[in-house]
Write a protein that holds these residues in place. Structure first.
Motif, short mmCIF file in Angstrom:
data_model
loop_
_atom_site.label_atom_id
_atom_site.label_comp_id
_atom_site.label_asym_id
_atom_site.label_seq_id
_atom_site.Cartn_x
_atom_site.Cartn_y
_atom_site.Cartn_z
N GLU A 189 -116.05 20.29 90.37
CA GLU A 189 -114.82 19.85 90.64
C GLU A 189 -114.92 18.38 90.62
N PRO A 190 -115.57 17.78 89.60
CA PRO A 190 -115.61 16.05 89.86
C PRO A 190 -114.23 15.35 89.88
N SER A 191 -113.09 15.88 89.66
CA SER A 191 -111.79 15.15 89.67
C SER A 191 -110.74 15.63 90.74
N VAL A 192 -111.43 16.65 91.52
CA VAL A 192 -110.51 17.23 92.52
C VAL A 192 -109.87 16.01 93.65
N GLY A 193 -108.54 16.00 93.81
CA GLY A 193 -108.08 15.36 94.80
C GLY A 193 -107.74 13.72 94.25
N LEU A 194 -108.11 13.86 92.80
CA LEU A 194 -108.04 12.15 92.52
C LEU A 194 -106.50 12.11 91.81
N ASP A 195 -105.93 10.87 91.64
CA ASP A 195 -104.80 10.42 91.07
C ASP A 195 -105.06 10.64 89.67
N PRO A 196 -103.90 10.53 88.70
CA PRO A 196 -104.27 10.57 87.25
C PRO A 196 -105.02 9.42 86.78
N LYS A 197 -104.74 8.12 86.95
CA LYS A 197 -105.74 7.15 86.88
C LYS A 197 -107.06 7.26 87.06
N GLN A 198 -107.34 7.94 88.39
CA GLN A 198 -108.87 7.85 88.85
C GLN A 198 -109.26 9.24 87.74
N ILE A 199 -108.41 10.11 87.58
CA ILE A 199 -109.02 11.20 86.96
C ILE A 199 -109.39 10.69 85.38
N ILE A 200 -108.58 9.91 84.72
CA ILE A 200 -108.87 9.45 83.43
C ILE A 200 -110.34 8.67 83.51
N GLU A 201 -110.49 7.86 84.73
CA GLU A 201 -111.58 6.95 84.89
C GLU A 201 -112.94 7.94 85.04
N ILE B 119 -123.06 19.22 82.79
CA ILE B 119 -122.39 20.70 83.43
C ILE B 119 -121.14 20.36 84.41
N LEU B 120 -120.08 20.73 84.14
CA LEU B 120 -118.88 20.52 85.29
C LEU B 120 -118.30 21.85 85.51
N SER B 121 -117.96 22.13 86.60
CA SER B 121 -116.99 23.20 86.94
C SER B 121 -115.54 22.66 87.17
N SER B 122 -114.46 23.43 86.70
CA SER B 122 -113.24 23.04 87.12
C SER B 122 -112.39 24.17 86.97
N HIS B 123 -111.28 24.14 87.46
CA HIS B 123 -110.04 25.09 87.18
C HIS B 123 -108.98 24.36 86.40
#
Length: 332
Positions: free
Chosen positions: A158-170, A185-189
């Motif tokens: 879950e590398p982008s959990v809790g991040l804002d849209p700009k941070q997710i893109i980064e 390998i990344l996990s996500s829902h």
């Protein structure tokens, strides 16, 4: 790179991971996709040696993660959902600490830390306390410790959990850059994240692997028909006349908007692509198209079909092992 064989994890009577089998090949970005509680994090914790399995085995570059943990872990960099950060350390101090734990020699340590800081773009905050950083920068620092030592495999939970849209893109851009040198390998829902960055997807539901393939192939296998949607100034009867002799059409539905524009949904026969034929038919009739687009089965549709039912669709029936699903390039 990684072989997961008959993996089972039970907590009392609850089965969190239910006989998983798959293989990970080098040089790609793989996505673990599933709803909350599907078993993604448990599987990753077993793969990285944080948890023991009830049954089965995980081989990392040929080394059993439980029997040869030190050798297996040399090939892995891991970023858990909650990065293991020390808030009272500066970024540089923390990375020195992580490098020492990983056994990076003193001669190489400072050079590797500098290279990793540049890779994840945290040079400007290296002297700041981690506790004073934003969530996005903390995630980058966690990613930096995973990359230290340059292991062949980077595992991100879950590398982008809790991040804002700009941070997710980064973070997505960082993952793409990592894939040039590492297997990721990344996990996500989060479906959009997996669709955006992953080359191959494993869908897990209730601890079981229900499908694995490229995003495009998953959509094709579940999809029955695509629909070509058009807007034109031709009236419904004229649309049907223009398309009368166009091959590959299953049915046509039209709707007048009341503004001199008619919308039409043209359902293709399975396996057909009628977009060019439709365009040429309207061009020949001098009836300009205002819009032309296709809609079909999406990854969201596949996800809902596979995770909300105990029955696996016919397109995926029996395809529980990664190597059984395959792709055109023969890499699976």
């Amino acid at each position: 790179m990684i072989e997961v064989r008959n993996l089972v994890k039970k907590y009392g009577t609850h089965t969190a991971v239910d006989h998983l089998d798959f293989k990970i090949e080098p040089g790609r970005i793989y996505g673990f996709l599933g709803p909350n509680g599907a078993g993604k994090s448990t599987t990753m914790n077993i793969m990285t040696g944080y948890l023991g399995a009830t049954e089965g085995e995980v081989l990392i570059a040929g080394h059993d993660i439980l029997k040869e943990p030190e050798e297996a872990k040399r090939h892995i960099g891991y970023l858990p959902e909650q990065p293991p950060l020390y808030m009272d350390m500066t970024v540089r101090e923390y990375l020195r600490f992580a490098a020492e734990l990983k056994g990076i020699t003193r001669e190489k340590r400072e050079g590797e830390i500098t290279e990793v800081e540049k890779m994840v773009r945290i040079q400007e905050v290296e002297r700041r306390l981690i506790g004073n950083l934003s969530k996005g920068y903390r995630q980058r620092v966690g990613l930096a410790q995973a990359v230290l030592g340059f292991p062949e495999i980077i595992i991100l939970d879950e590398p982008s959990v809790g991040l804002d849209p700009k941070q997710i893109i980064e973070i997505r851009e960082l993952i793409r850059r990592l894939s040039k040198r590492h297997t990721v390998i990344l996990s996500s829902h989060i479906l959009a994240e997996v669709r955006e960055v992953c080359d191959y997807i494993l869908i897990i539901s209730k601890g079981r692997l229900v499908a694995s393939d490229t995003p495009e192939n998953l959509e094709k296998k579940l999809g029955e028909h695509n629909v070509v949607e058009i807007e034109t100034q031709a009236d419904p009867s004229e649309i049907r006349l223009i398309l009368k002799h166009v091959p590959g059409i299953e049915r046509i539905e039209t709707q007048a908007t009341g503004e001199g524009v008619t919308r039409a949904a043209i359902t293709e026969k399975k396996g057909e692509d009628i977009r060019e034929r439709v365009f040429m038919a309207f061009a020949a009739s001098k009836a300009p198209l205002l819009t032309l687009k296709t809609s079909g089965t999406t990854l969201e549709d596949v996800f809902m079909e596979l995770t909300q039912s105990d029955k696996v669709p016919d397109a995926f029936a029996g395809k529980t092992k990664w190597e059984e699903v395959g792709n055109d390039a023969g890499n699976l």
